[in-house]
Design an enzyme around this catalytic site. Structure first.
Site, PDB file in Angstrom:
ATOM      1  N   TRP A  54      60.753  59.615  61.144  1.00  0.00           N
ATOM      2  CA  TRP A  54      59.373  59.176  60.917  1.00  0.00           C
ATOM      3  C   TRP A  54      58.530  59.282  62.179  1.00  0.00           C
ATOM      4  O   TRP A  54      57.302  59.205  62.124  1.00  0.00           O
ATOM      5  CB  TRP A  54      59.346  57.741  60.386  1.00  0.00           C
ATOM      6  CG  TRP A  54      59.795  56.681  61.378  1.00  0.00           C
ATOM      7  CD1 TRP A  54      60.967  56.641  62.064  1.00  0.00           C
ATOM      8  CD2 TRP A  54      59.070  55.512  61.771  1.00  0.00           C
ATOM      9  NE1 TRP A  54      61.037  55.516  62.862  1.00  0.00           N
ATOM     10  CE2 TRP A  54      59.893  54.802  62.706  1.00  0.00           C
ATOM     11  CE3 TRP A  54      57.838  54.979  61.421  1.00  0.00           C
ATOM     12  CZ2 TRP A  54      59.491  53.607  63.291  1.00  0.00           C
ATOM     13  CZ3 TRP A  54      57.442  53.773  62.010  1.00  0.00           C
ATOM     14  CH2 TRP A  54      58.254  53.104  62.933  1.00  0.00           C
ATOM     15  N   ASP A  55      59.197  59.466  63.307  1.00  0.00           N
ATOM     16  CA  ASP A  55      58.499  59.606  64.588  1.00  0.00           C
ATOM     17  C   ASP A  55      57.358  60.621  64.500  1.00  0.00           C
ATOM     18  O   ASP A  55      56.273  60.421  65.043  1.00  0.00           O
ATOM     19  CB  ASP A  55      59.463  60.082  65.685  1.00  0.00           C
ATOM     20  CG  ASP A  55      60.725  59.254  65.799  1.00  0.00           C
ATOM     21  OD1 ASP A  55      61.073  58.553  64.834  1.00  0.00           O
ATOM     22  OD2 ASP A  55      61.390  59.336  66.852  1.00  0.00           O
ATOM     23  N   GLU A 113      65.700  47.698  63.503  1.00  0.00           N
ATOM     24  CA  GLU A 113      67.005  48.059  62.938  1.00  0.00           C
ATOM     25  C   GLU A 113      68.126  47.102  63.339  1.00  0.00           C
ATOM     26  O   GLU A 113      69.284  47.328  62.980  1.00  0.00           O
ATOM     27  CB  GLU A 113      67.344  49.497  63.334  1.00  0.00           C
ATOM     28  CG  GLU A 113      66.405  50.501  62.692  1.00  0.00           C
ATOM     29  CD  GLU A 113      66.449  51.887  63.317  1.00  0.00           C
ATOM     30  OE1 GLU A 113      65.814  52.799  62.765  1.00  0.00           O
ATOM     31  OE2 GLU A 113      67.099  52.045  64.373  1.00  0.00           O
ATOM     32  N   LYS A 134      64.363  44.694  67.620  1.00  0.00           N
ATOM     33  CA  LYS A 134      64.681  45.919  68.357  1.00  0.00           C
ATOM     34  C   LYS A 134      63.423  46.614  68.867  1.00  0.00           C
ATOM     35  O   LYS A 134      63.370  47.076  70.008  1.00  0.00           O
ATOM     36  CB  LYS A 134      65.471  46.883  67.466  1.00  0.00           C
ATOM     37  CG  LYS A 134      65.849  48.185  68.160  1.00  0.00           C
ATOM     38  CD  LYS A 134      66.670  49.094  67.256  1.00  0.00           C
ATOM     39  CE  LYS A 134      67.068  50.370  67.980  1.00  0.00           C
ATOM     40  NZ  LYS A 134      67.862  51.280  67.116  1.00  0.00           N
ATOM     41  N   GLN A 135      62.416  46.721  68.017  1.00  0.00           N
ATOM     42  CA  GLN A 135      61.219  47.489  68.388  1.00  0.00           C
ATOM     43  C   GLN A 135      60.038  46.999  67.570  1.00  0.00           C
ATOM     44  O   GLN A 135      60.180  46.172  66.675  1.00  0.00           O
ATOM     45  CB  GLN A 135      61.441  48.971  68.115  1.00  0.00           C
ATOM     46  CG  GLN A 135      61.600  49.305  66.642  1.00  0.00           C
ATOM     47  CD  GLN A 135      62.015  50.738  66.407  1.00  0.00           C
ATOM     48  OE1 GLN A 135      63.174  51.084  66.565  1.00  0.00           O
ATOM     49  NE2 GLN A 135      61.081  51.576  66.018  1.00  0.00           N
TER      50      GLN A 135
END
Length: 654
Positions: free
Chosen positions: A297-298, A436, A548-549
């Site tokens: 998806w980046d 994640e 995580k992000q």
């Protein structure tokens, strides 16, 4: 990597979209490693010239971001005391996508002796599937290196070199074909202070571009030699000048930030090919072997804004890759019991999901990888990029030929992915959001709100095409089996989707039950040499609010105009201190969000943290290739964050 090699060199050349299955079939397809066309072995008076033999008098390499040329200056004193000066130039042409160029100036500074140069261009020893060898290009053309992958794609590399002394005399070339490649050798008596020039060209073709790639490569190589080095260089530099003229971001007062943004721009420009709509950009582009060249998806969320606003044809080509892989997305949804299109979490050439089933942690534990099964927000991410490209460019032809179909089939997926429950709300269960660290969660805010957005845009595009292009709509609806009632049903689903929003606090709960998890103070753990989930352990991390992000923060960035400023402020202040930035995608979006909120100190800190991922080895993984999402995120942090630009319904706003 160095042309002559060393103990740390691992050279590789990749062709976009060319994948094969390696010895570890369970790991899925990976980019095919082409021959190392840059290899040169130099022998002076019987002694090999190498950095690790003798004394380095001078050595530096310079990546010229403006001209996209790698320069190298090297002066070496060998064990016999002879000093040789070499100047290297290397590039992959932007003006001619098939062309690779290498040039070397060789000067003996304090001796006269015989110098030997050898170029050995061979297929790697372990090519994986398929076959390798040499092939005849016909019509008296030179042999070329040929490989056919196990996926039926032919890859061809045609190379050749020419050496001339400073007096213009051509040095005789000896060419020896071998089973896996070709060796070229030159030998001459070099006088003290006399400079000799070696020019080597390589041409790469695949059967994706020409049904006879061997013949095409041989003819292309002949044309390149006819044009000459100077003309080839001029065309390449002019192509880069044109791209920089519309893509450069200029920073006043900070050379480090300026260099970082140009480093990002260089790789972003390098990675996209507007002429090839069958490939996308992998997580590390073609700069390394990490993630095997797989597409995430980046591309749509972190990279597309750069291309949409600076190179629309490249953005269109990248989105067309998603259109061409739509059949695989439909099959994936069907196989999991859903309707519409569910894009692969990791995609290669066909669009089938190629996510590995397991991985080994730094502690040696084998853990299952569930992203391929549960991280479904990718379909909404693709739809988001399609819609915003069309809004920015007004490319109606793309919308009618490809974009609308993506928007409709991804909306159809979300209408089948969840279900209405007893509370009257529509719930999407057992997913992984961008964070994640937490798997199998229910009602992830990012997933649900992006799904809601996707459903609304699907209904919008159905109405738009029906109103403006009724004949096209009838044909499209018939082909997709869309009833007139289905798009309106999507609006009802969108209105009922559970968002986890608490109007009292202004917070979105990242997923159902997140606020009940352990609240770990990340600051108390200080800088950690390993990811935080290793420090805390996977199980404690799963039971904590450690993120995580960017998850809710990423949602803020994408849907900024959907919520008032106080909601953005509340969510950013809540989630920012709980985010461990265990992904390279995270710091740049935190920089963007902080900049929009006017917190320039925090924005600058996160911007520099993102810069250091590649330029200071912050995550110790740059050897696998540059982090493309980080580089796209840096551009967004500067342009959409610090510069304050937004694409709104009324056009650009600042």
């Amino acid at each position: 990597s160095l042309a002559e090699g060393c103990s740390l060199s691992r050279p590789a050349t990749f062709a976009a979209g060319v994948f094969d299955v390696g010895p570890d079939a369970g790991a899925g397809p990976q980019l095919v490693r082409l021959p190392d066309w840059t290899h040169l072995a130099l022998v002076v008076g019987g002694l090999p010239l190498a950095l690790e033999a003798g004394e380095i008098v001078e050595h530096r390499r310079v990546l010229d971001l403006r001209q996209a040329i790698l320069w190298r200056e090297w002066r070496q004193r060998d064990p016999a005391g002879r000093v040789t000066r070499l100047r290297f130039l290397r590039l992959a042409s932007l003006a001619d996508r098939h062309l690779l160029v290498q040039a070397v100036l060789i000067t003996p500074e304090n001796y006269s002796d015989t110098i030997h140069v050898e170029s050995r261009v061979e297929w790697p020893v372990e090519p994986g599937g398929g076959t390798v060898g040499r092939g005849a290009a016909g019509d008296g053309a030179p042999d070329v290196l040929v490989r056919t992958t196990s996926r039926g794609v032919g890859v061809v590399v045609a190379t050749g070199g020419e050496m001339r002394t400073g007096r213009g005399e051509r040095v005789e070339r000896v060419r020896e074909p071998g089973p896996r490649g070709i060796v070229e050798r030159w030998a001459w008596s070099a006088g003290i202070g006399e400079t000799t020039l070696l020019v080597r060209l390589a041409i790469v073709y695949t059967s994706r571009e020409d049904e006879n790639p061997a013949g095409a490569a041989a003819r292309h190589l002949a044309r390149a030699w006819h044009d000459g080095l100077e003309r080839l260089l001029d065309a390449h530099v002019a192509a880069w000048s044109a791209r920089w003229s519309v893509a450069d971001v200029r920073v006043a007062g900070d050379e480090a930030d300026q260099r970082a943004l140009r480093f990002a721009g260089y790789h972003l420009i390098s990675a996209a090919n507007p002429e090839d709509e069958r490939v996308s950009i992998g997580a590390r582009a073609l700069t390394g072997e990490a993630y095997r060249g797989h597409v995430f998806w980046d591309t749509e969320i972190y990279l597309l804004p750069f291309y949409t606003l600076t190179d629309p044809p490249a953005a269109r080509a990248l989105l067309m890759y998603r259109y061409h892989t739509l059949p695989a997305a439909r099959e994936r949804a069907r196989a999991l019991g859903y309707r519409g299109a569910l894009y692969a979490w990791e995609s290669a050439d066909t669009g089938e999901d190629v996510t590995p089933s397991s991985a080994v942690t730094p502690g040696g534990e084998v853990v299952p990888i569930l992203t391929g099964e549960q991280e479904h927000h990718v379909s909404a991410d693709v739809a988001y990029a399609v819609w915003h490209y069309w809004r920015a460019t007004g490319d109606d032809r793309f919308l009618l030929d490809a974009g609308a179909e993506i928007l409709l089939d991804t909306a159809r997926f979300w209408a089948s992915r969840g279900r209405f429950e007893a509370d009257g709300r529509y719930h999407i269960r057992c997913v992984i959001g961008p964070d994640e660290y937490h798997e199998g969660v229910d009602d992830n805010a990012y997933t649900n709100l992006m799904a809601r957005w996707n459903l609304e845009r699907g209904a919008d595009v159905a109405r738009l095409i029906a109103d403006r292009w009724p004949e096209r709509w009838r044909a499209l609806a018939e082909r997709l089996g869309l009833s007139p009632e289905e798009p309106e049903a999507w609006r009802r689903v969108a209105a009922a989707i559970e968002t986890g929003f608490d109007p009292r606090t202004g917070l979105f709960e990242q997923f159902r039950g997140f606020f009940d998890l352990e609240d770990v103070d990340l600051a108390a753990h200080g800088p950690c040499a390993v990811p935080i989930d290793v420090c805390l352990g996977r199980e404690r991390t799963r039971r904590s609010q450690v993120i995580k992000q960017a998850d809710v923060v990423a949602l803020q960035v994408l849907l900024w105009d959907s919520f008032p400023r106080e909601v953005h402020e509340a969510n950013f202040r809540y989630y920012e201190p709980r985010t461990a930035h265990g992904s390279s995608l995270s710091p740049a979006f935190h920089a963007l969000a902080a900049a929009r909120l006017g917190d320039t100190v925090l924005a600058e800190r996160y911007f520099r943290q993102a810069v250091e991922i590649d330029l200071a080895e912050r995550m110790s993984s740059a050897a696998g290739g540059v982090h493309m999402a980080t580089l796209g995120g840096l551009w967004q942090a500067a342009v959409l964050g610090a510069a304050g630009m937004r694409l709104t319904e009324d056009g650009l706003a600042f």
